[in-house]
Design a protein around this motif. Sequence first.
Motif, PDB file in Angstrom:
ATOM      1  N   GLU A 123       0.841  -1.189   0.000  1.00  0.00           N
ATOM      2  CA  GLU A 123       0.000   0.000   0.000  1.00  0.00           C
ATOM      3  C   GLU A 123       0.885   1.251   0.000  1.00  0.00           C
ATOM      4  O   GLU A 123       1.693   1.452   0.911  1.00  0.00           O
ATOM      5  CB  GLU A 123      -0.925  -0.016   1.215  1.00  0.00           C
ATOM      6  N   TRP A 124       0.704   2.068  -1.030  1.00  0.00           N
ATOM      7  CA  TRP A 124       1.531   3.249  -1.220  1.00  0.00           C
ATOM      8  C   TRP A 124       0.813   4.533  -0.791  1.00  0.00           C
ATOM      9  O   TRP A 124      -0.394   4.652  -0.952  1.00  0.00           O
ATOM     10  CB  TRP A 124       1.917   3.393  -2.689  1.00  0.00           C
ATOM     11  N   LYS A 125       1.604   5.457  -0.296  1.00  0.00           N
ATOM     12  CA  LYS A 125       1.136   6.820  -0.050  1.00  0.00           C
ATOM     13  C   LYS A 125       1.913   7.721  -1.001  1.00  0.00           C
ATOM     14  O   LYS A 125       3.134   7.846  -0.884  1.00  0.00           O
ATOM     15  CB  LYS A 125       1.387   7.232   1.402  1.00  0.00           C
ATOM     16  N   ILE A 126       1.216   8.312  -1.975  1.00  0.00           N
ATOM     17  CA  ILE A 126       1.893   9.185  -2.939  1.00  0.00           C
ATOM     18  C   ILE A 126       2.066  10.568  -2.325  1.00  0.00           C
ATOM     19  O   ILE A 126       1.115  11.166  -1.824  1.00  0.00           O
ATOM     20  CB  ILE A 126       1.102   9.257  -4.258  1.00  0.00           C
ATOM     21  N   LEU A 127       3.287  11.064  -2.346  1.00  0.00           N
ATOM     22  CA  LEU A 127       3.652  12.335  -1.719  1.00  0.00           C
ATOM     23  C   LEU A 127       3.756  13.439  -2.769  1.00  0.00           C
ATOM     24  O   LEU A 127       3.927  13.162  -3.961  1.00  0.00           O
ATOM     25  CB  LEU A 127       4.979  12.172  -0.972  1.00  0.00           C
ATOM     26  N   PRO A 128       3.670  14.701  -2.357  1.00  0.00           N
ATOM     27  CA  PRO A 128       3.699  15.811  -3.333  1.00  0.00           C
ATOM     28  C   PRO A 128       5.085  16.092  -3.907  1.00  0.00           C
ATOM     29  O   PRO A 128       5.192  16.753  -4.950  1.00  0.00           O
ATOM     30  CB  PRO A 128       3.186  17.001  -2.516  1.00  0.00           C
ATOM     31  N   GLU A 129       6.136  15.596  -3.282  1.00  0.00           N
ATOM     32  CA  GLU A 129       7.495  15.931  -3.696  1.00  0.00           C
ATOM     33  C   GLU A 129       7.827  15.353  -5.078  1.00  0.00           C
ATOM     34  O   GLU A 129       7.546  14.187  -5.364  1.00  0.00           O
ATOM     35  CB  GLU A 129       8.498  15.396  -2.677  1.00  0.00           C
ATOM     36  N   THR A 130       8.439  16.185  -5.940  1.00  0.00           N
ATOM     37  CA  THR A 130       8.880  15.742  -7.257  1.00  0.00           C
ATOM     38  C   THR A 130      10.351  16.102  -7.436  1.00  0.00           C
ATOM     39  O   THR A 130      10.853  17.046  -6.822  1.00  0.00           O
ATOM     40  CB  THR A 130       8.064  16.389  -8.397  1.00  0.00           C
ATOM     41  N   THR A 131      11.018  15.354  -8.298  1.00  0.00           N
ATOM     42  CA  THR A 131      12.416  15.634  -8.618  1.00  0.00           C
ATOM     43  C   THR A 131      12.757  14.989  -9.944  1.00  0.00           C
ATOM     44  O   THR A 131      12.065  14.061 -10.390  1.00  0.00           O
ATOM     45  CB  THR A 131      13.362  15.130  -7.510  1.00  0.00           C
ATOM     46  N   ARG A 132      13.808  15.449 -10.575  1.00  0.00           N
ATOM     47  CA  ARG A 132      14.254  14.843 -11.824  1.00  0.00           C
ATOM     48  C   ARG A 132      15.414  13.894 -11.525  1.00  0.00           C
ATOM     49  O   ARG A 132      16.394  14.270 -10.895  1.00  0.00           O
ATOM     50  CB  ARG A 132      14.690  15.913 -12.826  1.00  0.00           C
ATOM     51  N   ILE A 133      15.258  12.661 -11.982  1.00  0.00           N
ATOM     52  CA  ILE A 133      16.314  11.661 -11.844  1.00  0.00           C
ATOM     53  C   ILE A 133      16.705  11.231 -13.247  1.00  0.00           C
ATOM     54  O   ILE A 133      15.900  10.597 -13.958  1.00  0.00           O
ATOM     55  CB  ILE A 133      15.848  10.445 -11.027  1.00  0.00           C
ATOM     56  N   GLY A 134      17.896  11.588 -13.664  1.00  0.00           N
ATOM     57  CA  GLY A 134      18.318  11.302 -15.029  1.00  0.00           C
ATOM     58  C   GLY A 134      17.414  12.004 -16.016  1.00  0.00           C
ATOM     59  O   GLY A 134      17.214  13.228 -15.942  1.00  0.00           O
ATOM     60  N   ASP A 135      16.826  11.252 -16.938  1.00  0.00           N
ATOM     61  CA  ASP A 135      15.944  11.829 -17.958  1.00  0.00           C
ATOM     62  C   ASP A 135      14.483  11.887 -17.519  1.00  0.00           C
ATOM     63  O   ASP A 135      13.629  12.318 -18.291  1.00  0.00           O
ATOM     64  CB  ASP A 135      16.029  10.995 -19.246  1.00  0.00           C
ATOM     65  N   TYR A 136      14.215  11.437 -16.292  1.00  0.00           N
ATOM     66  CA  TYR A 136      12.824  11.284 -15.887  1.00  0.00           C
ATOM     67  C   TYR A 136      12.404  12.294 -14.819  1.00  0.00           C
ATOM     68  O   TYR A 136      13.125  12.525 -13.838  1.00  0.00           O
ATOM     69  CB  TYR A 136      12.584   9.878 -15.338  1.00  0.00           C
ATOM     70  N   LYS A 137      11.198  12.830 -15.005  1.00  0.00           N
ATOM     71  CA  LYS A 137      10.564  13.596 -13.950  1.00  0.00           C
ATOM     72  C   LYS A 137       9.855  12.591 -13.048  1.00  0.00           C
ATOM     73  O   LYS A 137       9.050  11.788 -13.512  1.00  0.00           O
ATOM     74  CB  LYS A 137       9.546  14.583 -14.525  1.00  0.00           C
ATOM     75  N   THR A 138      10.176  12.605 -11.763  1.00  0.00           N
ATOM     76  CA  THR A 138       9.646  11.583 -10.856  1.00  0.00           C
ATOM     77  C   THR A 138       8.896  12.211  -9.682  1.00  0.00           C
ATOM     78  O   THR A 138       9.094  13.378  -9.348  1.00  0.00           O
ATOM     79  CB  THR A 138      10.772  10.692 -10.297  1.00  0.00           C
ATOM     80  N   GLN A 139       8.044  11.389  -9.075  1.00  0.00           N
ATOM     81  CA  GLN A 139       7.300  11.793  -7.885  1.00  0.00           C
ATOM     82  C   GLN A 139       7.559  10.777  -6.782  1.00  0.00           C
ATOM     83  O   GLN A 139       7.735   9.586  -7.040  1.00  0.00           O
ATOM     84  CB  GLN A 139       5.811  11.895  -8.180  1.00  0.00           C
ATOM     85  N   LYS A 140       7.553  11.237  -5.562  1.00  0.00           N
ATOM     86  CA  LYS A 140       7.905  10.396  -4.414  1.00  0.00           C
ATOM     87  C   LYS A 140       6.678   9.673  -3.861  1.00  0.00           C
ATOM     88  O   LYS A 140       5.555  10.185  -3.903  1.00  0.00           O
ATOM     89  CB  LYS A 140       8.523  11.260  -3.313  1.00  0.00           C
ATOM     90  N   ALA A 141       6.920   8.471  -3.349  1.00  0.00           N
ATOM     91  CA  ALA A 141       5.869   7.697  -2.691  1.00  0.00           C
ATOM     92  C   ALA A 141       6.493   6.930  -1.529  1.00  0.00           C
ATOM     93  O   ALA A 141       7.711   6.738  -1.475  1.00  0.00           O
ATOM     94  CB  ALA A 141       5.206   6.740  -3.671  1.00  0.00           C
ATOM     95  N   GLU A 142       5.654   6.488  -0.615  1.00  0.00           N
ATOM     96  CA  GLU A 142       6.143   5.809   0.593  1.00  0.00           C
ATOM     97  C   GLU A 142       5.295   4.574   0.879  1.00  0.00           C
ATOM     98  O   GLU A 142       4.083   4.564   0.655  1.00  0.00           O
ATOM     99  CB  GLU A 142       6.059   6.773   1.785  1.00  0.00           C
ATOM    100  N   THR A 143       5.951   3.517   1.364  1.00  0.00           N
ATOM    101  CA  THR A 143       5.230   2.326   1.783  1.00  0.00           C
ATOM    102  C   THR A 143       5.991   1.647   2.918  1.00  0.00           C
ATOM    103  O   THR A 143       7.202   1.845   3.078  1.00  0.00           O
ATOM    104  CB  THR A 143       5.033   1.332   0.618  1.00  0.00           C
ATOM    105  N   ASN A 144       5.282   0.863   3.697  1.00  0.00           N
ATOM    106  CA  ASN A 144       5.896   0.009   4.714  1.00  0.00           C
ATOM    107  C   ASN A 144       5.737  -1.433   4.248  1.00  0.00           C
ATOM    108  O   ASN A 144       4.609  -1.889   4.012  1.00  0.00           O
ATOM    109  CB  ASN A 144       5.233   0.209   6.077  1.00  0.00           C
ATOM    110  N   PHE A 145       6.859  -2.129   4.117  1.00  0.00           N
ATOM    111  CA  PHE A 145       6.811  -3.497   3.615  1.00  0.00           C
ATOM    112  C   PHE A 145       7.993  -4.297   4.162  1.00  0.00           C
ATOM    113  O   PHE A 145       9.125  -3.817   4.163  1.00  0.00           O
ATOM    114  CB  PHE A 145       6.838  -3.518   2.087  1.00  0.00           C
ATOM    115  N   GLY A 146       7.702  -5.507   4.624  1.00  0.00           N
ATOM    116  CA  GLY A 146       8.763  -6.386   5.104  1.00  0.00           C
ATOM    117  C   GLY A 146       9.513  -5.853   6.309  1.00  0.00           C
ATOM    118  O   GLY A 146      10.690  -6.182   6.511  1.00  0.00           O
ATOM    119  N   GLY A 147       8.845  -5.017   7.099  1.00  0.00           N
ATOM    120  CA  GLY A 147       9.489  -4.482   8.295  1.00  0.00           C
ATOM    121  C   GLY A 147      10.329  -3.243   8.059  1.00  0.00           C
ATOM    122  O   GLY A 147      10.997  -2.762   8.971  1.00  0.00           O
TER     123      GLY A 147
END
Length: 282
Positions: A123-147
């Motif tokens: 289960e993901w929580k999409i966050l407002p933060e964006t940044t460019r990584i290489g050629d891609y414009k990306t958006q941040k997300a967070e999840t808790n998985f496997g501890g």
Amino acid sequence: MKKLGILILAFSAQIFLAQASRFVYQVTMKPDAANPSDIKTENAYLDVNKEKSIFYSENRMKRDSIFGRARQTGSFNFDRSQMQSLRSNIDFTIEKDFKTGTKTFTSRIARDQYSYDEDRPMEWKILPETTRIGDYKTQKAETNFGGRTWYAWFTTDVPFQDGPYKFSGLPGLIVKVEDSKGDYSFDLKETKKIAELQNLDSFGSVIKVKRKDYEKQNAAFRNDPVSFFQAQMSSGRGGSGISAPMSRSGGGMRQPDPNQRKQMEERIKEEIKKTNNPIEIQ
């Protein structure tokens, strides 16, 4: 113009989905919690088509290629140093079926191959933060998985809702994902087209189990690897893995070499001691 742009994007997505793609990730790991300065880095592949994806180590593919040539030629005289250099900390494969949503994890415990279907939702929580990584414009997300708490950066520029390891379910390809402690990270380094998904050789049958049963088996192996090997051999299994070192007896029959076997057992125990910080801690 806006409609034209949407049409071009949709057409590009159709072309992308009609082919197989390989996303090359650099995986950085700290497998030994007692020695955080011991950082392991290697490449892993995420091969994707419109039906499924497979995540596996680059070294796994290279080793499979060597074994495949050996079977064809009948010569199994490997260069030990070469095979040693191709050992991987990513000792598993993960196949995702897009139609059913099934994620199948496969790995070897001692001499046997086991697999299970992941039974925990991500289960993901999409966050407002964006940044460019290489050629891609990306958006941040967070999840808790496997501890662990994981932070991912995804891009909608690539029409795959997928990512490395078991990560998926965001509205685009995961370009980067790392845990909050900095123990594990997956960073996209390269994208290429491939003819088809890699056919990975399982080298024997695979035992299908529930995730909890796999974890129990893995814990038993790590607790006492020698007894675990012996139990597999006494049960008549164990043919799917690398055989124990052998020597010739006077009658020409091949028998286990006790000295080499002891060395192998000690090496396995030492490796287990140094891999005490798994990617999933619960």
